[in-house]
Design an enzyme around this catalytic site. Structure first.
Site, PDB file in Angstrom:
ATOM      1  N   CYS A   1      -7.568  -1.236   1.383  1.00  0.00           N
ATOM      2  CA  CYS A   1      -6.625  -1.595   2.801  1.00  0.00           C
ATOM      3  C   CYS A   1      -7.127  -1.358   4.039  1.00  0.00           C
ATOM      4  O   CYS A   1      -7.907  -0.910   4.717  1.00  0.00           O
ATOM      5  CB  CYS A   1      -5.143  -0.497   2.540  1.00  0.00           C
ATOM      6  SG  CYS A   1      -3.643  -1.166   3.793  1.00  0.00           S
TER       7      CYS A   1
ATOM      8  N   CYS B   1       0.481   2.799   3.279  1.00  0.00           N
ATOM      9  CA  CYS B   1       0.694   2.643   5.188  1.00  0.00           C
ATOM     10  C   CYS B   1       1.441   1.918   4.633  1.00  0.00           C
ATOM     11  O   CYS B   1       1.698   1.348   5.444  1.00  0.00           O
ATOM     12  CB  CYS B   1      -0.456   2.207   5.194  1.00  0.00           C
ATOM     13  SG  CYS B   1      -1.354   0.443   4.839  1.00  0.00           S
TER      14      CYS B   1
ATOM     15  N   CYS C   1       0.932  -1.199   0.232  1.00  0.00           N
ATOM     16  CA  CYS C   1      -0.130   0.330   0.208  1.00  0.00           C
ATOM     17  C   CYS C   1       0.750   1.318  -0.120  1.00  0.00           C
ATOM     18  O   CYS C   1       1.509   1.197   1.181  1.00  0.00           O
ATOM     19  CB  CYS C   1      -1.203   0.110   1.536  1.00  0.00           C
ATOM     20  SG  CYS C   1      -1.868   1.915   1.535  1.00  0.00           S
TER      21      CYS C   1
ATOM     22  N   CYS D   1      -4.977   0.984   6.763  1.00  0.00           N
ATOM     23  CA  CYS D   1      -5.302   2.313   6.968  1.00  0.00           C
ATOM     24  C   CYS D   1      -6.357   2.177   6.388  1.00  0.00           C
ATOM     25  O   CYS D   1      -6.554   3.773   6.067  1.00  0.00           O
ATOM     26  CB  CYS D   1      -4.047   2.988   5.989  1.00  0.00           C
ATOM     27  SG  CYS D   1      -4.189   2.366   4.207  1.00  0.00           S
TER      28      CYS D   1
ATOM     29  N   CYS E   1      -9.069  -5.225  -9.530  1.00  0.00           N
ATOM     30  CA  CYS E   1      -8.919  -3.713 -10.491  1.00  0.00           C
ATOM     31  C   CYS E   1      -8.329  -2.866  -9.219  1.00  0.00           C
ATOM     32  O   CYS E   1      -9.332  -2.378  -9.076  1.00  0.00           O
ATOM     33  CB  CYS E   1     -10.165  -3.646 -11.505  1.00  0.00           C
ATOM     34  SG  CYS E   1      -9.916  -2.166 -12.445  1.00  0.00           S
TER      35      CYS E   1
END
Ligand SMILES: [Zn+2]
Length: 165
Positions: free
Chosen positions: A129, A83, A80, A132, A152
């Site tokens: 995510c 984060c 991510c 976060c 996607c």
């Protein structure tokens, strides 16, 4: 004299490493800490580049074929961008032809979370995510085996690191 050259080279390499780390200003970024983050959008806005903020915190979508990773075929891990949470590996990436990086499954079921998105006049499953709560993209049921899923994703919210050779 040679020592000076070596020290200069080392300093240059260090500066390069700092500059190339887009997350150097982000105190929440960690590839190992799995503690769930609760950070206000005003704080993210201060930390994140504008294009990342728009996708991650305002559920924006980057234009197809414009992101960094839709055509990335290197082996490695996608974290991510916001984060540092490990999200996908190159092992599960496939060429969907959509212009967005596509994967058939996340690293762990707990890497991401889902909720129903009824915007844009259709019902889709939004992927966030799990650490976060940033918007990553959507998941569809037209992916390849073994899962049949197509995650996607937006390149802007992914941070790729090649695996060690
Ligand atoms: Zn995250």
């Amino acid at each position: 004299m040679r020592n000076v050259v070596i020290i200069c080279a080392m300093l240059f390499a260090m500066l390069l490493a700092i500059a190339s780390s887009a997350q150097s200003k982000n105190p929440y970024y960690s590839r190992t800490d799995s503690k769930v983050l609760q950070v206000a959008n005003s704080e993210w806005k201060r930390i994140l580049p504008e294009g990342v903020y728009r996708v991650a915190r305002e559920e924006g979508t980057e234009r197809a074929f414009t992101g960094e990773y839709h055509d990335n075929h290197k082996k490695g891990t996608y974290y991510c961008y916001v984060c540092g949470n490990p999200l996908f590996t190159s092992e599960t990436k496939f060429d969907s032809g959509t212009g967005w990086p596509s994967f058939y499954q996340p690293i762990r079921g707990s890497s991401v979370k889902y909720h129903t998105d009824k915007s844009a006049g259709m019902e889709r499953t939004e992927v966030e995510c799990a650490r976060c709560s940033s918007h990553l993209g959507h998941v569809f049921d037209d992916g390849p085996k073994p899962t049949g899923k197509r995650f996607c994703m937006n390149s802007a919210v992914l941070d790729f690191a090649s695996s060690a050779p």
